[in-house]
Scaffold this active site. Structure first.
Site: not given
Length: 205
Positions: A75, A92, A131, A158
């Site tokens: 990540r 996910a 936010g 991908e």
């Protein structure tokens, strides 16, 4: 609970919206005013907004073996923030146009973990970072057979390189407590399972 702010159509005035960047994701800058708790509109403010597809996260769970299936992958957001940017996470994926969240849960379980989910249990929906981002996450528990889970999966086109891990329920909670699992969706799903495990096993076993 009744005194929470209730927004009507006039509660926010968007004066201008700039499109600052367009790629796989998008960055907009909004110039706006919004109603304040004391009444009346506040001053003009500017906010950058990271615009992205809504997402689906699913925790595959085998109620008979009392095991969860988690995936490990690189990540970029964790690069330089911790010792290793390879994170232990949920299955996910992003919701594409015309898709329903449940479809994404089943698709991603097959692509990322080679797992078939025969049932889904909705956990919650939430904003991971309201936010500065409009992303909303649909979170599920998925019933699976973990007996043959494992290996490396993902779509080569991908750039996915995903390793599958099967953990006992106890080991997963230990990893959570020890800080080995440190991303929001996984934290929420595992804590939810800890609170609802008896009900889930009763319904799914």
């Amino acid at each position: 609970m009744s005194d929470f702010f209730k927004a009507d159509a006039d509660a926010v005035e968007v004066v201008q919206r700039e499109h600052c960047f367009r790629g796989f994701y998008r960055l907009d800058r909004l110039h706006l005013r919004h109603r304040q708790f004391k009444g009346g509109m506040g001053p003009l403010i500017s906010r950058e907004l990271f615009v992205r597809h809504d997402a689906v996260c699913v925790l595959p769970y085998d109620p008979l073996r009392d095991e969860v299936v988690l995936i490990e992958q690189f990540r970029v957001g964790a690069l330089g923030k911790k010792t290793s940017p390879w994170l232990l996470e949920l299955v996910a994926g992003l919701i594409e146009e015309g898709e329903q969240p449940e479809q994404v849960a089943h698709r991603e379980a097959l692509e990322e973990a080679d797992l078939t989910l025969d049932r889904l249990w909705p956990i919650t929906e939430y904003f991971p970072s309201p936010g500065g981002s409009d992303e909303r996450v649909h979170l599920y528990l998925g019933r699976c057979d973990s007996s043959a889970a494992g290996g490396v999966h993902g779509l080569a086109e991908e750039g996915e390189d995903i390793r599958v891990h099967v953990l006992s329920y106890a080991d997963a909670l230990r990893a959570l407590k020890d800080g080995l699992i440190d991303n929001a969706a996984s934290l929420i799903a595992l804590q939810w399972l800890a609170l609802n495990r008896d009900e889930v096993r009763g319904a799914w076993s």
